[in-house]
Design an enzyme around this catalytic site. Structure first.
Site, mmCIF file in Angstrom:
data_model
loop_
_atom_site.group_PDB
_atom_site.id
_atom_site.type_symbol
_atom_site.label_atom_id
_atom_site.label_comp_id
_atom_site.label_asym_id
_atom_site.label_seq_id
_atom_site.Cartn_x
_atom_site.Cartn_y
_atom_site.Cartn_z
ATOM 1 N NE ARG A 94 -3.071 2.682 2.697
ATOM 2 C CZ ARG A 94 -3.167 3.490 3.736
ATOM 3 N NH1 ARG A 94 -2.526 3.211 4.850
ATOM 4 N NH2 ARG A 94 -3.900 4.575 3.671
ATOM 5 C CG HIS A 183 -10.249 6.322 2.618
ATOM 6 N ND1 HIS A 183 -11.075 7.291 3.160
ATOM 7 C CD2 HIS A 183 -9.437 5.929 3.612
ATOM 8 C CE1 HIS A 183 -10.761 7.459 4.440
ATOM 9 N NE2 HIS A 183 -9.762 6.650 4.729
ATOM 10 N NE ARG A 244 -6.873 12.962 8.728
ATOM 11 C CZ ARG A 244 -6.999 11.719 8.243
ATOM 12 N NH1 ARG A 244 -8.127 11.305 7.693
ATOM 13 N NH2 ARG A 244 -5.978 10.891 8.320
#
Ligand code: ADP
Length: 401
Positions: A94, A183, A244
């Protein structure tokens, strides 16, 4: 074919070892707090006739030592997984930021590594550790193909009107300031699942994917391609999240700097780590916030109202952008598990053709399930995400080619 998926964070490594013949998980685990006195080390193994869970606290000084520990586990003859590391055909990494360079998985070369390095200013917390994970894996698995799967790749299909910011051109042209989205592996995975479930040709579909985890983001996916997404240059933009803020008036940081004397670093920490659910309700964990709300905590109640309202805003915006909607897809920790949040998001959206069936919504099912009412024009799905499997599948597809 065996594929190992590695997700390296600044102080953690998560991994999953797959048998790709049936997408079976052979082993998975994580090491957290690398470099601290006590690292948390755990894994579980489930192979034919063999199950094992392991949890330990030990000192792991760096990623190299971490990966060495992982290799010891997966090649331990007692664990019955691999005889030697060469049985792993490929490693899917990733990588958070691929900038404008990569719209899909890519075989890692020296050039790819230099691009990942060049993109560090856009992902200062992630790309350096992703790169370190790649280099350590190359050292331990010299014969395996190393593949990078980027979090930003799925969103590279966005048109410029979606990804550009209305600020002077040179900031895009010279500094690549634009929206990239995050994402991507999750949005890509649930989109593909949704496309299998919709009785329509891919090119005619319009889907909104809603990823609600600690980080939260939404994507508008038309004809199977992302045309807009809520995260931007960084993951700070868009929805309200665990810690956030999501979208706020861009002048707030100036106010914090000039009126309150805060430094860039302090503002960064405030908006990334102290805001969102935590800033309003005092906890970044949605379960806590829902519990507090249920016992009458007004701040928790406001936090939920704000959280839900922002998701609704993006649903409205994306329907307007796509001029269509076939399916709304909920995924990740909150999207998959909180029927309350799904119910609140979908309430009073009947004007837009969205209506859920409360009893279907309440059912605790761990696989793809539809929760809309018969009257709903739009299908509403809960689709468990699987970012690691998506990385493994993209890796397999790439090396297959
Ligand atoms: P990450 O982004 O770290 O992968 P997850 O996808 O695991 O996050 O999501 C974490 C969030 O999911 C947390 O806010 C947690 O409270 C929430 N969550 C998990 N289970 C439930 C549940 N049953 N009800 C409400 N929220 C839940």
């Amino acid at each position: 074919m065996k594929i190992l998926v590695i997700n390296t964070g600044s102080s953690s490594i998560k991994y999953v070892l797959y048998e790709m013949a049936n997408n079976n998980v052979l082993a998975n685990g994580s090491i957290e707090r690398i470099g601290e006195n006590r690292s948390n080390y755990k894994y579980s193994i489930s192979s034919k006739d063999f199950e094992k869970e392991f949890k330990k606290s030990l000192t792991i000084k760096d990623h190299k030592e971490g990966l060495r520990n992982i290799i010891e586990v997966i090649t331990d003859p007692g664990n019955n997984l691999l005889k030697d590391p060469n049985e792993i055909e490929a490693i899917g990494h990733r990588v958070v930021h691929g900038g404008e360079f990569y719209s899909g998985a890519v075989l890692i070369t020296e050039n790819v590594k230099s691009v990942i390095k060049r993109l560090i200013p856009l992902a200062p917390l992630h790309n350096p550790s992703n790169l370190e994970g790649i280099e350590v894996a190359e050292h331990f698995f010299p014969s395996a193909k190393q593949v990078a799967v980027f979090d930003t790749a799925f969103h590279q299909t966005m048109p410029s009107k979606s990804y550009r910011y209305p600020i002077p051109n040179y900031l895009y042209e010279n500094e690549q300031v634009r929206a990239y989205g995050m994402h991507g592996s999750s949005h890509s995975f649930v989109t593909k699942e949704a496309l299998k479930l919709l009785d329509k040709e891919e090119k005619d579909t319009a889907i909104i994917t809603i990823h609600l985890g600690n980080g939260c983001s939404m994507s508008a996916v038309k004809g199977g391609k992302c045309i807009d997404t809520s995260m931007g240059l960084s993951p700070l933009a868009g929805l309200m999240m665990g810690t956030r803020s999501g979208d706020i008036d861009p002048s707030i940081p100036f106010f914090l700097g000039t009126k309150m004397g805060m430094s860039f670093q302090e503002i960064d920490t405030l908006l990334n780590k102290e805001s969102g659910l935590k800033g309003i309700a005092g906890s970044n964990d949605m379960r806590d916030v829902l519990e507090k709300r249920d016992i009458g905590d007004k701040k928790a109640s406001l936090a939920i109202d704000m959280y839900v309202q922002r998701i609704k805003k993006y649903i409205g915006a994306y329907i307007a952008e796509m001029n269509a909607l076939d399916a709304l897809v909920f995924t990740a920790g909150i999207g998959e598990n909180s029927s309350v949040i799904r119910e609140l998001v979908c309430s009073e959206l009947n004007f837009l053709g969205i209506e859920i069936d409360s009893s279907l919504n309440e059912m605790k099912i761990k696989s793809n399930h539809k929760i809309n009412s018969n009257e709903s024009k739009v299908q509403v799905w809960v689709i468990p995400t699987n970012e690691e499997l998506e990385i493994a599948l993209q890796t397999k597809k790439l090396i297959g080619n």
